[in-house]
Scaffold this motif. Structure first.
Motif, short mmCIF file in Angstrom:
data_model
loop_
_atom_site.label_atom_id
_atom_site.label_comp_id
_atom_site.label_asym_id
_atom_site.label_seq_id
_atom_site.Cartn_x
_atom_site.Cartn_y
_atom_site.Cartn_z
N PHE A 93 -4.91 -8.88 9.45
CA PHE A 93 -4.32 -10.22 9.59
C PHE A 93 -2.88 -10.12 10.08
O PHE A 93 -2.46 -10.83 11.01
CB PHE A 93 -4.39 -10.95 8.25
CG PHE A 93 -3.87 -12.36 8.28
CD1 PHE A 93 -4.55 -13.36 8.96
CD2 PHE A 93 -2.70 -12.70 7.60
CE1 PHE A 93 -4.07 -14.67 8.98
CE2 PHE A 93 -2.22 -14.00 7.61
CZ PHE A 93 -2.90 -14.99 8.30
N VAL A 94 -2.11 -9.22 9.47
CA VAL A 94 -0.73 -9.01 9.88
C VAL A 94 -0.67 -8.37 11.26
O VAL A 94 0.04 -8.82 12.16
CB VAL A 94 0.02 -8.14 8.84
CG1 VAL A 94 1.41 -7.76 9.36
CG2 VAL A 94 0.12 -8.87 7.51
N ARG A 95 -1.45 -7.31 11.43
CA ARG A 95 -1.43 -6.56 12.70
C ARG A 95 -1.79 -7.43 13.89
O ARG A 95 -1.05 -7.48 14.89
CB ARG A 95 -2.41 -5.39 12.61
CG ARG A 95 -2.53 -4.54 13.87
CD ARG A 95 -3.82 -3.73 13.83
NE ARG A 95 -5.00 -4.61 13.84
CZ ARG A 95 -6.20 -4.24 13.39
NH1 ARG A 95 -6.40 -3.03 12.90
NH2 ARG A 95 -7.22 -5.09 13.45
N ILE A 116 9.50 -4.59 9.26
CA ILE A 116 8.75 -5.48 8.38
C ILE A 116 9.28 -5.35 6.96
O ILE A 116 9.56 -4.24 6.48
CB ILE A 116 7.24 -5.15 8.40
CG1 ILE A 116 6.68 -5.34 9.81
CG2 ILE A 116 6.48 -6.01 7.41
CD1 ILE A 116 5.21 -4.98 9.93
N LEU A 117 9.43 -6.48 6.28
CA LEU A 117 9.81 -6.51 4.87
C LEU A 117 8.59 -6.86 4.04
O LEU A 117 7.95 -7.89 4.27
CB LEU A 117 10.92 -7.54 4.65
CG LEU A 117 11.35 -7.75 3.18
CD1 LEU A 117 12.02 -6.49 2.63
CD2 LEU A 117 12.28 -8.95 3.05
N ASP A 118 8.27 -6.02 3.06
CA ASP A 118 7.17 -6.27 2.14
C ASP A 118 7.77 -6.72 0.82
O ASP A 118 8.30 -5.92 0.04
CB ASP A 118 6.33 -4.99 1.97
CG ASP A 118 5.09 -5.22 1.11
OD1 ASP A 118 4.82 -6.37 0.74
OD2 ASP A 118 4.39 -4.22 0.82
N VAL A 119 7.69 -8.03 0.56
CA VAL A 119 8.29 -8.62 -0.65
C VAL A 119 7.32 -8.49 -1.82
O VAL A 119 6.15 -8.84 -1.71
CB VAL A 119 8.63 -10.10 -0.42
CG1 VAL A 119 9.23 -10.72 -1.70
CG2 VAL A 119 9.60 -10.25 0.74
N GLY A 120 7.82 -7.99 -2.96
CA GLY A 120 6.95 -7.77 -4.10
C GLY A 120 5.94 -6.68 -3.81
O GLY A 120 4.76 -6.83 -4.06
N CYS A 121 6.44 -5.57 -3.30
CA CYS A 121 5.56 -4.52 -2.77
C CYS A 121 4.81 -3.76 -3.85
O CYS A 121 3.83 -3.06 -3.57
CB CYS A 121 6.37 -3.53 -1.94
SG CYS A 121 7.60 -2.58 -2.90
N LEU A 130 0.94 -0.47 6.67
CA LEU A 130 1.73 -1.08 7.75
C LEU A 130 2.63 -0.02 8.38
O LEU A 130 2.85 -0.03 9.60
CB LEU A 130 2.57 -2.23 7.21
CG LEU A 130 1.79 -3.47 6.74
CD1 LEU A 130 2.73 -4.50 6.13
CD2 LEU A 130 1.00 -4.08 7.89
N GLY A 131 3.14 0.90 7.57
CA GLY A 131 3.94 2.00 8.11
C GLY A 131 3.11 2.92 8.99
O GLY A 131 3.59 3.42 10.01
N ARG A 132 1.86 3.14 8.61
CA ARG A 132 0.99 4.01 9.41
C ARG A 132 0.65 3.38 10.76
O ARG A 132 0.24 4.08 11.69
CB ARG A 132 -0.29 4.32 8.63
CG ARG A 132 -0.06 5.19 7.41
CD ARG A 132 -1.35 5.69 6.79
NE ARG A 132 -1.05 6.47 5.60
CZ ARG A 132 -1.09 5.98 4.36
NH1 ARG A 132 -1.42 4.70 4.16
NH2 ARG A 132 -0.79 6.75 3.33
N LEU A 133 0.81 2.08 10.86
CA LEU A 133 0.58 1.40 12.14
C LEU A 133 1.82 1.46 13.04
O LEU A 133 1.82 0.89 14.14
CB LEU A 133 0.18 -0.06 11.91
CG LEU A 133 -1.21 -0.29 11.30
CD1 LEU A 133 -1.43 -1.76 10.98
CD2 LEU A 133 -2.30 0.21 12.24
#
Length: 328
Positions: A93-95, A116-121, A130-133
């Motif tokens: 969905f994000v990608r 990208i910021l991941d809030v409440g990670c 997401l980092g692997r992408l």
């Protein structure tokens, strides 16, 4: 919200509701929800002064609850099993939405060049993929033990060393850091996208959340949210069934008063300079442990919004009058 170890929710729910044999009736559910609402209203009245003065999104009770679960983030069969499974939907969905707006793509790392910021990670369940992408991802969480778990886990993958980092802080603290910087430096540290997955239903101040997201997101940047709708069905499944009947998640995990409908969330975001692009329903199957997209947003849903730049915002329609977002 649920665990893959659960038996059929439908079957269990029918048994619990059958003929009042277990004392479970729709009347009882309604009465219980009314009592829940009354207690929540009293609590909000007592806390209103504190919240308005502090402008914080964080609920201390939620922090304490997740502190106790911090060492279980990477147990794929434990309390966070459904979040592990949700990656099958939320990562694409994000990608895909980010790729639709990108000019160039790198094979194997389609999100390269994006911050990208991941809030409440939490423990980094969404941060890592997401980092692997190819994206450079910062995961933030107010629970320090969760951040330590995330940092330790990322060390096991050398490919993540330059892609993923973590910080124990709140969204508003990060926003305040950005506000203190010069205008040009601030733009360099703003994010291309913000992800808040299964987070907003745990916050105490969504207005502050939306404002902070707008402050640290680049014009044209994307905001991705997955959360629970505020409906009778979400109350029954997330509170009554999952917590009180089947004990799939610990009692008290969810507060129905904090759930937010897509319409309310869209109105809030648009009043803070966002334009909602799409809203899609999500459905979890506790038997298979898998998520799927659905036409109904009655329980879980995913939302994608884009921050307008100043020129777009000046020419946009007033908040609440925009109806072009795709709801499915």
């Amino acid at each position: 919200m649920y665990s893959s170890k659960a038996t059929s929710v439908c079957t269990a729910f029918q048994r619990a509701a059958a003929a009042g044999r277990s004392g479970f009736t729709w009347t009882a559910v309604c009465q219980q929800r009314i009592l829940w609402q009354q207690r929540s209203a009293c609590a909000r009245m007592q806390q209103t002064g504190v919240r308005s003065a502090s402008h914080t999104t964080v609920d201390p009770g939620e922090v304490k609850r997740f502190q106790l679960l911090a060492n279980k983030w990477w147990d794929e069969g434990g309390e966070f099993a459904a979040l592990h499974a949700m990656n099958d939907l939320r990562v694409p969905f994000v990608r895909d939405n980010l790729l639709n707006a990108q000019r160039e793509r790198q094979p194997g790392q389609p999100l390269a060049g994006l911050r990208i910021l991941d809030v409440g990670c939490g423990g980094g369940l969404l941060t890592e993929p997401l980092g692997r992408l190819g994206a450079t991802v910062l995961g933030i969480d107010p629970v320090e033990d969760s951040i330590r778990v995330a940092q330790l886990h990322s060390v096991h993958d050398p490919d993540l060393c330059d892609q993923v980092s973590y910080q124990a802080c709140t969204l508003e603290e990060l926003s305040d850091e950005g506000e203190a910087k010069q205008q040009e430096e601030r733009r360099e540290t703003q994010f291309d996208a913000i992800v808040a997955s299964e987070v907003v239903e745990h916050l105490v101040d969504l207005e502050t959340f939306a404002m902070c997201c707008s402050h640290i997101l680049k014009p044209g940047g994307s905001l991705f949210i997955t959360t629970l709708n505020k409906t009778n069905l979400s109350y029954v499944l997330a509170i009554v069934v999952a917590e009180q009947l089947l004990h799939i998640v610990p009692r008290g995990t969810h507060d129905w008063e904090k759930f937010v409908s897509p319409v309310e969330l869209e109105r809030l975001l648009e009043s803070n300079g966002f334009l909602v692009q799409s809203v899609q329903g999500m459905l979890y199957n506790p038997i298979s442990g898998a998520w799927s997209w659905t036409n109904s947003t009655a329980i879980n849903y995913a939302l994608h919004a884009v921050k307008q730049d100043d020129r777009d915002e000046d020419s946009s329609t007033p908040p609440g009058e925009h109806h072009e977002a795709t709801h499915s």
